[in-house]
Structure formats: structure tokens, C-alpha cells
Scaffold this active site. Structure first.
Site, short mmCIF file in Angstrom:
data_model
loop_
_atom_site.label_atom_id
_atom_site.label_comp_id
_atom_site.label_asym_id
_atom_site.label_seq_id
_atom_site.Cartn_x
_atom_site.Cartn_y
_atom_site.Cartn_z
N ASN A 173 0.88 -1.16 0.00
CA ASN A 173 0.00 0.00 0.00
C ASN A 173 0.92 1.22 0.00
OD1 ASN A 173 -1.66 2.17 0.53
ND2 ASN A 173 -2.76 1.19 2.20
N ALA A 199 0.44 4.21 0.37
CA ALA A 199 0.09 5.24 1.35
C ALA A 199 0.59 4.89 2.76
CB ALA A 199 -1.43 5.45 1.38
N CYS A 200 1.16 3.71 2.92
CA CYS A 200 1.59 3.22 4.24
C CYS A 200 3.11 3.33 4.36
CB CYS A 200 1.16 1.77 4.39
SG CYS A 200 1.84 0.93 5.84
N GLY A 201 3.58 4.04 5.38
CA GLY A 201 5.01 4.21 5.60
C GLY A 201 5.73 2.90 5.84
N ARG A 205 6.12 1.27 2.51
CA ARG A 205 7.15 1.95 1.71
C ARG A 205 8.55 1.61 2.21
NH1 ARG A 205 3.54 6.30 2.41
NH2 ARG A 205 4.96 7.26 3.90
#
Length: 141
Positions: free
Chosen positions: A8, A10-12, A15
Site C-alpha cells: 500500500n 500510502a503506508c510508511g 514503503r
């Protein structure tokens, strides 16, 4: 080495995990599971292969978990899987699949346990935490 990440962007944590895979010189298959949902069989296998229960693989924060009353202990694994498939944001992330196993990489550095390739240089998470030193060695806290 074949590596797949259910990601995802949008997820740190997701990432950071993806960046550590790439820091090992690996370009993984990236599956943005919110758009390319896993099948029921794929999701069940990932969860089982990671050594988790279905309940342990559900994400609560930032999801309809409470609204759907998924904390009810009477709900079966099948009911929980139905909810995860209907609302993929409920699937905790990132799941990473390699030849060495499957992990729900929370924290992100758990990915290091299943990569065959060593880190190729220093790595610092988005929050500033140093995970890999300049020699490519894991920093233990």
C-alpha cells in the site's frame, strides 16, 4: 530471488519494506492489493504461511474494523476473511513472499529475515530510524 510484496503506497511501513527489498538489489513484484485484491485462497495461504491467525492479519487502524464489529470473538475465520476481501484495507500490510518464507513485515525490518540477498548499503527509515549501517549490517537496538 523471487520476491512479492502486497503493498500500500500510502503506508510508511509498506514503503520502508519495499525500499529495504530494493536496497538488497531486488526488484520485487509489487501488488497494490487495494486495487489488485488477492483471492480468498491467496489470502488464506499468505496468512497461514506467515504463521498468523486470520484475526492477527486484520488491520484495525484507519479501517472499518470497529464499524463492522470485527472485534466480536464469535466471528469465524470465514466471516473475517469475507470482510477482508470486501474491504481490502482491512488486510494488514505489507505481506512479503520470498523463497525463504512469508512475513507480515510489521515492523518493516522483518523483511530482512526472509531476503537471501544482503543489504547493499545504509538504510534509514522514513522516520529517521537507522536500520542498516554503511557496511550493510543490521543495526540492533
Amino acid at each position: 530471488m523471487s520476491v512479492t510484496i502486497y503493498h500500500n503506497p500510502a503506508c510508511g511501513t509498506s514503503r520502508n519494506t519495499l525500499a529495504m527489498i530494493r536496497n538488497a538489489g531486488i526488484e520485487p513484484e509489487v501488488i497494490e492489493y487495494l486495487h489488485a485484491r488477492p483471492t480468498r485462497a491467496q489470502l488464506q495461504k499468505m496468512i497461514a504461511d506467515a504463521g498468523l491467525t486470520v484475526r492477527e492479519a486484520i488491520r484495525e487502524k484507519g479501517t472499518p474494523y470497529a464499524e463492522l464489529r470485527l472485534g466480536d470473538p464469535a466471528l469465524t475465520d470465514d466471516q473475517l476473511l469475507d470482510a477482508m476481501l470486501a474491504h481490502p484495507i482491512l488486510i494488514n500490510r505489507p505481506f512479503v513472499i520470498t523463497e525463504r518464507g512469508v512475513r507480515l513485515c510489521r515492523p518493516s525490518e522483518l523483511v530482512l529475515d526472509i531476503l537471501l540477498s544482503p543489504q547493499q548499503g545504509a538504510f534509514t527509515k522514513e522516520d529517521g530510524e537507522v536500520v542498516i549501517d554503511a557496511q550493510g549490517r543490521r543495526v540492533v537496538r
